[in-house]
Design an enzyme around this catalytic site. Structure first.
Site, PDB file in Angstrom:
ATOM      1  N   THR A  38       0.811  -1.219   0.000  1.00 14.66           N
ATOM      2  CA  THR A  38       0.000   0.000   0.000  1.00 14.66           C
ATOM      3  C   THR A  38       0.845   1.271   0.000  1.00 14.66           C
ATOM      4  O   THR A  38       1.877   1.341   0.662  1.00 14.66           O
ATOM      5  CB  THR A  38      -0.913  -0.015   1.243  1.00 14.66           C
ATOM      6  OG1 THR A  38      -1.783  -1.132   1.138  1.00 14.66           O
ATOM      7  CG2 THR A  38      -1.736   1.263   1.354  1.00 14.66           C
ATOM      8  N   SER A  71      -6.533   0.414  -2.601  1.00 17.46           N
ATOM      9  CA  SER A  71      -7.259  -0.616  -3.337  1.00 17.46           C
ATOM     10  C   SER A  71      -6.762  -0.755  -4.767  1.00 17.46           C
ATOM     11  O   SER A  71      -6.744  -1.847  -5.327  1.00 17.46           O
ATOM     12  CB  SER A  71      -8.750  -0.279  -3.344  1.00 17.46           C
ATOM     13  OG  SER A  71      -9.255  -0.303  -2.031  1.00 17.46           O
ATOM     14  N   ARG A  85     -26.679 -10.001  35.151  1.00 17.20           N
ATOM     15  CA  ARG A  85     -27.131  -8.681  35.556  1.00 17.20           C
ATOM     16  C   ARG A  85     -28.654  -8.570  35.504  1.00 17.20           C
ATOM     17  O   ARG A  85     -29.281  -8.964  34.518  1.00 17.20           O
ATOM     18  CB  ARG A  85     -26.514  -7.644  34.610  1.00 17.20           C
ATOM     19  CG  ARG A  85     -27.059  -6.235  34.744  1.00 17.20           C
ATOM     20  CD  ARG A  85     -26.667  -5.590  36.056  1.00 17.20           C
ATOM     21  NE  ARG A  85     -27.270  -4.273  36.172  1.00 17.20           N
ATOM     22  CZ  ARG A  85     -26.578  -3.145  36.271  1.00 17.20           C
ATOM     23  NH1 ARG A  85     -25.267  -3.164  36.258  1.00 17.20           N
ATOM     24  NH2 ARG A  85     -27.212  -1.993  36.383  1.00 17.20           N
ATOM     25  N   GLY A 143     -22.320   0.962  30.859  1.00 12.29           N
ATOM     26  CA  GLY A 143     -21.103   1.698  31.196  1.00 12.29           C
ATOM     27  C   GLY A 143     -19.928   0.784  31.493  1.00 12.29           C
ATOM     28  O   GLY A 143     -18.781   1.107  31.177  1.00 12.29           O
ATOM     29  N   THR A 149     -11.128  -2.717   6.438  1.00 15.67           N
ATOM     30  CA  THR A 149     -10.355  -1.969   5.444  1.00 15.67           C
ATOM     31  C   THR A 149      -9.131  -2.728   4.942  1.00 15.67           C
ATOM     32  O   THR A 149      -8.894  -2.785   3.735  1.00 15.67           O
ATOM     33  CB  THR A 149      -9.895  -0.623   6.066  1.00 15.67           C
ATOM     34  OG1 THR A 149     -11.046   0.145   6.417  1.00 15.67           O
ATOM     35  CG2 THR A 149      -9.043   0.163   5.078  1.00 15.67           C
ATOM     36  N   GLU A 192      -6.332  -5.697   4.016  1.00 15.16           N
ATOM     37  CA  GLU A 192      -6.464  -6.891   3.155  1.00 15.16           C
ATOM     38  C   GLU A 192      -7.617  -6.710   2.167  1.00 15.16           C
ATOM     39  O   GLU A 192      -8.235  -7.680   1.748  1.00 15.16           O
ATOM     40  CB  GLU A 192      -6.689  -8.148   3.993  1.00 15.16           C
ATOM     41  CG  GLU A 192      -5.634  -8.395   5.040  1.00 15.16           C
ATOM     42  CD  GLU A 192      -4.350  -8.991   4.485  1.00 15.16           C
ATOM     43  OE1 GLU A 192      -4.425  -9.762   3.521  1.00 15.16           O
ATOM     44  OE2 GLU A 192      -3.276  -8.636   4.997  1.00 15.16           O
ATOM     45  N   ASP A 243     -10.450  -3.288   1.082  1.00 14.73           N
ATOM     46  CA  ASP A 243     -11.640  -2.583   1.564  1.00 14.73           C
ATOM     47  C   ASP A 243     -12.885  -3.413   1.241  1.00 14.73           C
ATOM     48  O   ASP A 243     -13.042  -3.930   0.134  1.00 14.73           O
ATOM     49  CB  ASP A 243     -11.725  -1.225   0.862  1.00 14.73           C
ATOM     50  CG  ASP A 243     -13.035  -0.524   1.138  1.00 14.73           C
ATOM     51  OD1 ASP A 243     -13.111   0.201   2.143  1.00 14.73           O
ATOM     52  OD2 ASP A 243     -13.993  -0.713   0.345  1.00 14.73           O
TER      53      ASP A 243
END
Lengths: 684, 684
Positions: free
Chosen positions: A181, A187, A353, A443, A464, A466, A468
């Protein structure tokens, strides 16, 4: 158990006589309660055999996966190191862990045994996937070193390169990077700006960064650890450009000093994966010997003659890019397994929970007993299983093609397409699942100790790198439209438009692989209202027929729209731009069909038993979820009536309630080491 | 310009005679090309007056917003500090910046002038929103100190407390925290486990953490900087529990040492917002004077008699919780403005970065000239504008209610509901937009210097804090179902179910606020096919009628389903659980209608001109996007034909192409300081 949905509509006031919204499944008078349906159909809650389900998920590489699980537990401290160390310290720590894991054989399984590897590509993918349960900087560092760098040497180099580098890179003694790249070209690799010019006088290549945006960028291992880079550059021989080729370029000496003519800059802090040293590289007339060209597919003779057995330059280029396929398979699997960690934590938290009194005034309700919470988590769990089995198929195909068990060109192309598509859907699934699970943990999910922070930040770039995801889906669509024609890989967007429009539309449609599958579809979805009563929603033939119909219809629609645009003398680029979302939708429809087929096939192949019943529920939940999320399309195309669309939403609610008591076992079957779940303030 | 969509279907082969998928708008024979339509309708590209548009967005608080912009630019270094400093250093830096900003008057605008404040709630919200362009730890620290802590003292305390604390807290000399949430209780505040028992002998309250999950948790400012905590605890007087009340509890001495009986633990590293020191607090018999009770709504006499003008304990509780409303308005606005930063960067990058040859063989295509890229970014831009104007409305209502300009109980309840709904949609919008924009910027978007890392990590918890978004939407639905009845706030889930089911369904429906709006709806959406041809897609009356119809229908459906469940003797909690996704959908439909109304009203009120034309395009894009995303529902409920559903998708494509040339101006109008856009490797 009563059923709020199963009541007559007679008492409904006139202003509200329509059916209830599908987001909130309503009653039809003939509908029975769940309990009645379950009794009549013989449904009862299956008792899952968790170890057997884990064995099924692990498949033929259970031993490899367990080795990785053991290593992950051994190095569990890396999760806190990621939080507590400085970036420099953590990079060194990650490197050390990678090298230590390499010594267990875990990371070298895909290399030839003669160099110390394991000689089994499938095993190497399984090991990589499982590693995604842990710290993802380790995962990506492994991917860079052994997958990209090592894979390029192995697959693009010849014996000379193997002898020179493989043994040392497998142990991690020699670290390298994969410098493809550039800042200005990700790409569109074919347009790279780095140039390697052959100097016949010295029998060397001269590697140069020709303009600022041609610097190599985001290169893992470049900022700190790589001694060697596999550099992709435009090869120029005797004044002629021969296209992109790969070269071995030393960039550092053994002491870590940058070599003359090479400039390296750190990419700095990233959203995540900060244990990987990404960087930028500039080359200023760097000279490398003629033999530094990775020459499996093309070579330059000492006297400066370019030679290749592959005549078509585009084909040659895409053959070399074939090295990326394994990386895509691995990243897709990594994303899917990272999603497993997230869903396991969120499900377990929702079983611990309580919040608000609901069914009782004495005790608050478990989160997972809320219908909305089930709707948020359980379809994602079902999708995770579906993608796991789809991933198993593509990993198997990779193994067969790479090991020479399967040699046809068509199989190679199908593998490339499938790898691209599974990577796209698997990594998007990871992003979505981790996000939903974080929110479902409130939270506490925001605290780093509870894993989501790292999972979210580290996996974010999976969509993204390897490739897009949108570009990958275009690759999938191109393969479908051209039926993987011998030259489909060469086609850029202009070329694809021209290719498609040069065929009669009927030809395109007949050529599509899915077209052959349509006979069954016609039986199952004859159109009109007839089928509406006939096929059961939980009939996998019906579910598959729906996805096949959609795929074929979208694909032929794309072909027609491309052709019409050209017939109207539009600029092909503009035609493509306008059809682009249709192209992406068709590719996604294709991959979703493959995923469902993989899940259905897996379930059908199972011997009868409790686990089969459980997986069938999950498979139905996955299939109906896919249909529901695109139900507008099915209605628009006459393949789903309003009544049936609502019935699907109701059925999903019912399936969620059936999966609810199985959820804990279903996430336990992933066998994520407890040290990797961590989450003291969620699960502690 | 040709039009790929505008061709006859006569040449289409028999296997593909249906319309094209809606994801890929297809031709209908009568359709004209865009150019023809544009010519006939008089459409031409408007020339945006950017400063005028900024002035419109800034509204009456332009001066305040510009002050904040100046301060942001002044302290721009904080964005790199966030990356380069240790956590401890960064916390101190954030504190210092907050105190320095306080000295400009920026953060005290909502406090009374007599204590050094600005006496204008609306201004304080505008300042807060604008601050979201910058580092979000600063934003949240401001929110904690001045909104939550300061707001509690101001709104729950009496003059004595104001005199004691306001002047110092406004300057930041006195730092405090808002200790409401506990590890085991977030959304269900009424069930808190911290207890404050009145000791008549010493005229003190004794504050105690009664069990481990009753520790205060995730409390901003607690780990390091707060001297004082406003602690929410169950008040016990003379052996009787009077419900949750707020108390001023000193937790640190001036040197930062923890006071006796108080234990504080750091929450440690978080996904983001690491400039804010969140922590846990345990109280072990901490004694505070009787006057430490914030006694605006209730008090305890020295002799131990509990007194309150609000008799109903639930009502009293929710009146005290009213302090949260301003926080919700602020967080919603913060999320929307953070999304502006992301969309501005992504749009500007898409106007700079080229990829692949498409319309030309000589030059690669700008990203924003791809149809898919337009489809990914421009509807989000339109939604951002819509939410901005909806936020302006709720901020105005907050100002009016808090300043006593508007005093009716009903207005207060509507404000609470609107604040909850706008916060939920605004913060989800932020999460989604930042994610899409990051992906649209590829690998460069992953680098911290390009802003998305911080935007994504810091805003992630916005969907959770100040009220979990799903819980907030349930609050919205409850208000709608009960028409903000005098006791609607008291109702827990069981109570809501009982309340609704005790009314005749017709009553519920008549009571809904939206019901009054339905007369116009009936004119515009008479049902059958008739309306299908009549109303134009770009008619805002039509768009609003669609959203009003959906809201009313979903809401009455919820009422009916709740009632039927009870009639069938189901457990009310189980009824609620099954209807829950319907409840959430109805609330969302309500808020989406409010958002569209706000945008439409804003556009209609504008004088004719270029900016009005541009905003009308955006408003249409927003409105049709909302309808499209729920088009399955509209089809299922007979309010959208297949043909019209497809026409909407086509129109969205056309609107995107019209907005494309305006996009740069539209993001410039947000007037994000360039230092806050940063992004050297995207925009540099």
């Amino acid at each position: 158990m009563g059923n709020v949905e199963g009541m007559s509509t007679e008492t409904v006031p006139p202003t509200a006589a329509e059916d209830l919204p599908s987001t909130a499944p309503a009653a039809t008078p003939q509908q029975d309660t769940d309990a009645e349906v379950e009794e009549r159909s013989g449904y009862r809650r299956p008792a899952i055999d968790v170890p057997a389900l884990t064995a099924l998920l692990d498949g033929k590489y259970a031993e490899v996966r367990n080795l990785v699980r053991t290593n992950l537990a051994e190095y569990a401290g890396i999760l806190t190191d990621a939080e507590e160390m400085t970036r420099d310290e953590f990079r060194e720590r990650v490197k050390d862990v990678v090298v230590e894991m390499a010594s267990t054989g875990q990371t070298g399984m895909g290399f030839p045994e003669e160099y110390g590897g394991g000689g089994d590509i499938g095993a190497s993918v399984a090991a990589f996937e499982t590693l995604a349960y842990g710290d993802l900087s380790v995962l990506v560092k492994v991917g860079v070193q052994f997958g990209l760098f090592g894979g390029a040497i192995l697959q693009l180099g010849s014996k000379e390169h193997h002898d020179a580098y493989l043994a040392d890179l497998i142990t991690g003694k020699l670290m390298g990077c994969f410098a493809m790249t550039e800042s200005g070209h990700g790409s569109n690799v074919q347009a790279l700006g780095t140039v390697a010019t052959y100097d016949v006088a010295t029998q060397e290549f001269v590697v140069t960064t020709t303009r600022e945006d041609a610097r190599k960028d985001y290169i893992g291992n470049a900022a700190k650890h790589a001694e060697i880079a596999v550099v992709f550059a435009q090869l120029e021989v005797a004044g002629k450009s021969e296209g992109v080729h790969a070269f071995v370029v030393p960039i550092r000496d053994r002491d870590g000093g940058t070599l003359p003519g090479v400039r390296i800059e750190d990419d700095g802090l990233k959203m995540g994966l900060n244990g990987v040293d990404n960087g930028r590289i500039w080359f200023d007339g760097v000279r490398i010997p003629r033999t530094a060209l990775l020459n499996r597919f093309a070579d330059v003779t000492p006297s400066g003659v370019y030679e290749s057995e592959i005549e078509n330059p585009n084909r040659r280029f895409f053959t070399m890019l074939g090295t990326l396929v394994q990386g895509r398979v691995c990243v897709g699997g990594g994303g899917i397994n990272a999603a497993k960690v997230a869903i396991a934590i969120a499900v377990k938290y929702a079983l611990k929970r309580r919040q608000f009194e609901a069914t009782s005034e004495d005790e608050e309700e478990l989160l997972l007993d809320y219908g909305l919470h089930q709707r948020r988590l359980l379809p994602l769990l079902a999708d995770t299983y579906a993608l796991h089995f789809a991933q198993e198929v593509v990993a198997g195909q990779l193994h067969d093609v790479t090991s020479g068990i399967e040699t046809s060109e068509h199989a190679k192309r199908e593998l490339e397409s499938r790898a691209a598509g599974t990577k796209a859907l698997g990594t998007w699934h990871a992003t979505r699942t981790i996000q939903e699970c974080r929110e479902a943990c409130g939270g506490a999910g925001y605290l780093a100790e509870n894993r989501f922070a790292a999972l979210k930040a580290d996996t974010d770039v999976f969509t993204t790198f390897e490739g897009d995801n949108h570009v990958l889906l275009q690759l999938v669509a191109k393969g479908l439209l051209t039926d993987y024609a011998s030259d489909f890989e060469d086609l850029d967007q202009l070329g694809t438009v021209r290719f498609v429009t040069n065929l009669a539309v009927e030809t395109v449609i007949e050529k599509t692989a899915v077209h052959k599958l349509l006979e069954r579809v016609k039986d199952l979805l004859p159109g009109g209202d007839q089928w509406d009563q006939e096929a059961g929603l939980l009939d996998s033939d019906y579910q598959l027929a729906m996805l096949r119909f959609r795929e074929e219809h979208m694909l032929s629609g794309v072909a027609r729209r491309l052709k019409r645009g050209i017939d109207q003398k539009m600029n092909p680029g503009e035609v493509f731009s306008r059809v682009q979302d249709h192209v992406i939708a068709a590719a996604r429809a294709h991959v979703e069909r493959l995923v469902l087929e993989a899940f259905v096939a897996k379930v059908e192949a199972l011997p009868d038993g409790e686990n089969k019943i459980a997986l069938r529920l999950l498979c139905d939940l996955h299939a109906l979820g896919v249909i529901e999320s695109d139900r507008a399309w099915f209605m628009e195309h006459g393949r789903l009536s309003v009544a049936r669309s609502k019935a699907i939403s109701r059925e999903i609610g019912s399936l969620c309630r059936k999966v609810r008591p199985l959820a804990d076992d279903l996430v336990d079957a992933f066998a994520v080491p407890p040290e990797m779940l961590r989450s003291p303030s969620l699960l502690g």
